[in-house]
Design an enzyme around this catalytic site. Structure first.
Site, PDB file in Angstrom:
ATOM      1  N   LYS A  43     -12.192  14.857   0.543  1.00 24.97           N
ATOM      2  CA  LYS A  43     -11.424  15.178   1.739  1.00 24.97           C
ATOM      3  C   LYS A  43     -11.024  16.653   1.765  1.00 24.97           C
ATOM      4  O   LYS A  43     -11.141  17.322   2.792  1.00 24.97           O
ATOM      5  CB  LYS A  43     -10.182  14.287   1.830  1.00 24.97           C
ATOM      6  CG  LYS A  43     -10.496  12.835   2.162  1.00 24.97           C
ATOM      7  CD  LYS A  43      -9.243  11.979   2.141  1.00 24.97           C
ATOM      8  CE  LYS A  43      -9.533  10.550   2.558  1.00 24.97           C
ATOM      9  NZ  LYS A  43      -8.336   9.682   2.467  1.00 24.97           N
TER      10      LYS A  43
ATOM     11  N   GLU B 203      -8.204  12.156  13.010  1.00 24.61           N
ATOM     12  CA  GLU B 203      -7.421  10.975  13.388  1.00 24.61           C
ATOM     13  C   GLU B 203      -6.456  11.229  14.536  1.00 24.61           C
ATOM     14  O   GLU B 203      -5.612  12.135  14.479  1.00 24.61           O
ATOM     15  CB  GLU B 203      -6.635  10.461  12.177  1.00 24.61           C
ATOM     16  CG  GLU B 203      -5.871   9.182  12.450  1.00 24.61           C
ATOM     17  CD  GLU B 203      -5.231   8.611  11.203  1.00 24.61           C
ATOM     18  OE1 GLU B 203      -4.534   7.595  11.321  1.00 24.61           O
ATOM     19  OE2 GLU B 203      -5.425   9.181  10.107  1.00 24.61           O
TER      20      GLU B 203
ATOM     21  N   LYS C  82       0.855  -1.185   0.000  1.00 21.98           N
ATOM     22  CA  LYS C  82       0.000   0.000   0.000  1.00 21.98           C
ATOM     23  C   LYS C  82       0.890   1.234   0.000  1.00 21.98           C
ATOM     24  O   LYS C  82       1.975   1.234   0.585  1.00 21.98           O
ATOM     25  CB  LYS C  82      -0.894   0.018   1.255  1.00 21.98           C
ATOM     26  CG  LYS C  82      -1.668   1.306   1.469  1.00 21.98           C
ATOM     27  CD  LYS C  82      -2.401   1.321   2.794  1.00 21.98           C
ATOM     28  CE  LYS C  82      -3.090   2.657   3.037  1.00 21.98           C
ATOM     29  NZ  LYS C  82      -3.830   2.703   4.305  1.00 21.98           N
TER      30      LYS C  82
ATOM     31  N   GLU D 216      -7.742  -2.241   3.385  1.00 23.35           N
ATOM     32  CA  GLU D 216      -6.928  -1.059   3.653  1.00 23.35           C
ATOM     33  C   GLU D 216      -6.836  -0.785   5.150  1.00 23.35           C
ATOM     34  O   GLU D 216      -5.764  -0.475   5.686  1.00 23.35           O
ATOM     35  CB  GLU D 216      -7.524   0.156   2.919  1.00 23.35           C
ATOM     36  CG  GLU D 216      -6.688   1.407   3.041  1.00 23.35           C
ATOM     37  CD  GLU D 216      -7.301   2.611   2.333  1.00 23.35           C
ATOM     38  OE1 GLU D 216      -6.869   3.738   2.627  1.00 23.35           O
ATOM     39  OE2 GLU D 216      -8.204   2.422   1.502  1.00 23.35           O
TER      40      GLU D 216
ATOM     41  N   GLU E  93     -12.071  10.765  -4.068  1.00 23.46           N
ATOM     42  CA  GLU E  93     -11.852  10.689  -2.613  1.00 23.46           C
ATOM     43  C   GLU E  93     -11.060  11.892  -2.111  1.00 23.46           C
ATOM     44  O   GLU E  93     -11.418  12.494  -1.091  1.00 23.46           O
ATOM     45  CB  GLU E  93     -11.113   9.404  -2.251  1.00 23.46           C
ATOM     46  CG  GLU E  93     -10.839   9.283  -0.754  1.00 23.46           C
ATOM     47  CD  GLU E  93     -10.227   7.953  -0.354  1.00 23.46           C
ATOM     48  OE1 GLU E  93      -9.355   7.961   0.547  1.00 23.46           O
ATOM     49  OE2 GLU E  93     -10.611   6.917  -0.922  1.00 23.46           O
TER      50      GLU E  93
END
Length: 429
Positions: A419, A239, A189, A283, A415
């Site tokens: 964001k 986060e 990834k 993911e 995406e």
């Protein structure tokens, strides 16, 4: 007279006491009433003193505004060493870790407004390697130069130009390059990012931008570091990187994204799709596995909680919380092990970082690093996402997406558009 002005007057009285002509660190504190409408962010932005740091924990319970520097540190490890030497448990040092965690900008503030739940106070710090008496005189001068609170002006910038780095074609090329590298097992990834430079007719108030974001981007950490009058880094991040209280550690894997919807029923349908989606689950679990491996060096086992969906204004994320108990409370070691996580860099970490360094057409700097504070008693950092660098009349927005096997360039572009919209929609209405 505002509650902050009253507390400042009380601190001035405390400063009139005699202080020894010897080195040390002292904190003078006065309570602040929360009954008036004083906004610590607006108060901070009203001052002609730098650096400035504002912080609000995503629960809303912990909020702070730090002003002026008694001592500056170029890394978290330097700040941690200073705290260990001073041995004052509740003194906080505020700042940023860059995407490269060996680089940072931290400071011990001269003045700090802090709120925990329903209680607030103002602390004036004295520190000197030679004489607290001398520093008390400097602190008196500092208080006399403070300005009264001014309300933040409404954010109403006029856009002149907007440039994506890379543009959409370049982004799609980078995603295809990454998926080929993943197919050839060079990595599992990689998280690719885009910078967007928005230039306006007049300088943009970074504090006003964060205030606007704070009103609408709920369930987020809000942070603001003003380096000077014309430059600041800010963000509203969902986060947590880590939170430590003594030896108890809390971290999380926030990876996997789907759009949100204003209608609750449709939003729940999208959330269910996210929980069932194989690509997003893979993911997220890649990040979980990486964090757990890194925690083995730090603590005495770990617990992974069941998956949740974190609903934000524009997107929804898949989150798994991870709890551990540290062998010892070492924040520098936590930073070294946890940053950058697979959610902002990729896996394996070094292969992903090399790919990012070779193929991203800009330097991340503070983006995807971390923002927060450390102290002997407790520490908390959020990942510096949904963020912007404000320099005069230019705002650079950042957004990234995790690329794994099967990633579609068009979907990943959408995406990062979703964001970036968390801050962009505040600048272009």
């Amino acid at each position: 007279m505002s509650s902050i002005e009253k507390a400042l007057g009380e601190l001035a009285v405390q400063l009139a006491a005699a202080f020894p002509a010897e080195p040390g660190l002292r904190a003078l504190c006065a309570p602040v009433s929360l009954s008036d409408a004083s906004d610590p962010l607006a108060w901070l932005a009203s001052q002609p003193v730098y650096p400035q740091f504002y912080w609000q924990q995503r629960s809303g319970n912990d909020e702070a505004a730090a002003l002026g520097s008694l001592k500056r540190f170029a890394s978290l490890s330097e700040a941690q060493l200073f705290l260990a030497q001073q041995n004052v448990p509740d003194v906080r040092i505020w700042g940023l870790n860059a995407f490269d965690p060996q680089q940072g900008d931290f400071f011990l503030s001269r003045l700090e407004w802090r709120r925990n739940k329903g209680q607030a106070w103002l602390c004036l710090y004295l520190w000197s390697e030679t004489s607290l008496q001398d520093d008390a005189r400097k602190a008196t001068t500092f208080l006399n130069e403070l300005q009264p609170l001014k309300l933040l002006a409404p954010l109403n910038p006029r856009l002149v130009s907007e440039t994506h780095i890379p543009d959409k074609d370049g982004w799609c090329d980078k995603v295809r390059l990454a998926t080929r590298a993943i197919h050839h097992q060079e990595m599992d990834k990689v998280v690719l990012a885009r910078a967007t430079d928005m230039r306006f007719r007049r300088p943009v108030s970074a504090a006003a931008l964060l205030a606007a974001s704070r009103r609408v981007n709920l369930s987020c950490y809000h942070f603001y570091f003003a380096f000077g009058e014309q430059e600041a880094f800010l963000g509203s991040s969902p986060e947590r990187l880590w939170r430590r209280i003594d030896s108890a550690l809390r971290t999380e894997a926030l990876a996997g994204t789907i759009e949100n919807h204003a209608d609750d029923h449709r939003a729940w349908g999208l959330a269910r799709r996210l929980l069932a989606d194989d690509k997003n689950q893979r993911e997220n679990l890649l990040v979980v596995e990486d964090i757990c491996q890194r925690l083995e060096m730090l603590g005495k086992g770990y617990d992974v909680l069941p998956p949740q969906v974190l609903r934000l204004r524009k997107v929804q994320h898949l989150r798994r919380c991870i709890w551990s108990t540290l062998h010892q409370p070492d924040d520098a070691l936590c930073l070294r092990q946890l940053q950058p996580t697979a959610a902002v860099a990729g896996l394996p970490r070094e292969a992903a970082r090399v790919f990012i360094g070779e193929h991203e057409p800009f330097i991340r700097g503070w983006y995807a690093g971390s923002a927060g504070y450390l102290s002997l008693q407790q520490t908390e950092f959020c990942v510096a996402l949904r963020s912007a660098l404000v320099t005069g009349d230019t705002v650079r927005l950042y957004a990234g997406a995790g690329i794994v096997a099967g990633s579609d360039p068009e979907q990943e572009w959408q995406e990062i558009e979703n964001k970036a919209a968390g801050l962009r929609t505040l600048l272009c209405r």
